[in-house]
Scaffold this motif. Structure first.
Motif, short mmCIF file in Angstrom:
data_model
loop_
_atom_site.label_atom_id
_atom_site.label_comp_id
_atom_site.label_asym_id
_atom_site.label_seq_id
_atom_site.Cartn_x
_atom_site.Cartn_y
_atom_site.Cartn_z
N ASN A 88 0.66 -1.20 0.01
CA ASN A 88 0.00 0.06 0.10
C ASN A 88 0.82 1.57 -0.23
O ASN A 88 0.73 1.98 0.56
CB ASN A 88 -0.42 0.17 1.14
CG ASN A 88 -1.73 -1.29 0.80
OD1 ASN A 88 -3.21 -1.13 0.69
ND2 ASN A 88 -1.83 -2.49 1.98
N PRO A 89 1.75 1.20 -0.99
CA PRO A 89 2.77 2.50 -1.04
C PRO A 89 2.21 4.21 -0.95
O PRO A 89 2.61 4.68 -0.31
CB PRO A 89 4.22 2.40 -1.92
CG PRO A 89 2.12 1.51 -2.94
CD PRO A 89 2.11 0.50 -2.20
N ASN A 90 0.64 3.94 -1.90
CA ASN A 90 -0.06 5.20 -1.92
C ASN A 90 -0.55 5.34 -0.75
O ASN A 90 -1.86 6.78 -0.42
CB ASN A 90 -0.62 5.65 -2.88
CG ASN A 90 0.72 5.26 -3.87
OD1 ASN A 90 1.57 5.80 -4.25
ND2 ASN A 90 -0.05 4.65 -5.03
N LEU A 91 -0.81 4.63 0.71
CA LEU A 91 -2.09 5.16 1.03
C LEU A 91 -1.96 6.26 2.26
O LEU A 91 -0.73 6.10 2.10
CB LEU A 91 -2.11 4.31 2.06
CG LEU A 91 -3.06 3.65 3.46
CD1 LEU A 91 -3.64 2.45 3.44
CD2 LEU A 91 -2.10 4.38 4.69
N LYS A 92 -2.92 7.13 2.78
CA LYS A 92 -2.45 7.91 3.50
C LYS A 92 -3.67 7.88 4.87
O LYS A 92 -4.98 7.65 3.88
CB LYS A 92 -2.66 9.07 2.51
CG LYS A 92 -1.52 9.59 2.02
CD LYS A 92 -0.57 9.89 2.13
CE LYS A 92 0.66 9.71 1.78
NZ LYS A 92 2.11 10.18 2.09
N ALA A 93 -3.60 8.47 5.45
CA ALA A 93 -4.05 8.63 6.65
C ALA A 93 -4.55 9.40 7.17
O ALA A 93 -3.59 10.56 7.15
CB ALA A 93 -3.98 8.03 7.69
#
Length: 154
Positions: A88-93
């Motif tokens: 999930n390299p593009n995952l942003k929270a």
């Protein structure tokens, strides 16, 4: 205190905190420090995926309740390096809410694996001891495209 009793006690505390905005406005210095540690950890681990920065916030004994991550610093390193960086390299929270009670910090989070997706609603619970995160729980729910109401997830 067992984890179940701890969670029951915490759930009651969360309900009280949610009913009183003043409860969050008057954090003790220790609660504020715990909140700051958890938010700094979350940014390093989840959004920057910076393993070394993240593990600096972890205590000598780290108990993990997420079924995808193992206990301890090595388990966290594997989770960040494997699940986050590789899968999930593009995952942003985005943290939407923070609730603090004593040594527990709860984050209500909107997690987006890719831009344009609906993502996941997450409740992350952290226990902080001596300025370090020593325990973690989370509950996740996919954000649906349609709901029975117009209230939203956040």
């Amino acid at each position: 205190m067992t984890s179940i009793r701890l969670l029951r006690s915490f759930a009651l505390g969360v309900a009280v905190a949610l009913c009183s905005a003043a409860a969050q406005a008057s954090l003790t210095p220790q609660e504020q420090a715990n909140k700051d540690v958890v938010l700094s950890f979350y940014e390093a681990a989840i959004n920057r995926k910076d393993v070394e920065a993240a593990v600096a916030y972890i205590g000598p004994k780290y108990i993990q309740h997420n079924p995808r991550a193992a206990d301890g610093v090595e388990g966290l390193k594997g989770f960040i390096g494997g699940y986050l960086k590789q899968k999930n390299p593009n995952l942003k929270a985005t943290v939407k809410r923070v609730i603090v009670q004593d040594d527990l910090v709860v984050l209500h989070v909107h997690s987006l694996p890719e831009p344009g997706e609906l993502g996941t609603a997450i409740m992350d619970i952290f226990r902080v001891e001596n300025g370090k995160i020593v325990e973690h729980w989370d509950v996740m729910q996919p954000v649906p495209d349609k709901m029975a109401h117009g209230n939203g997830m956040f």
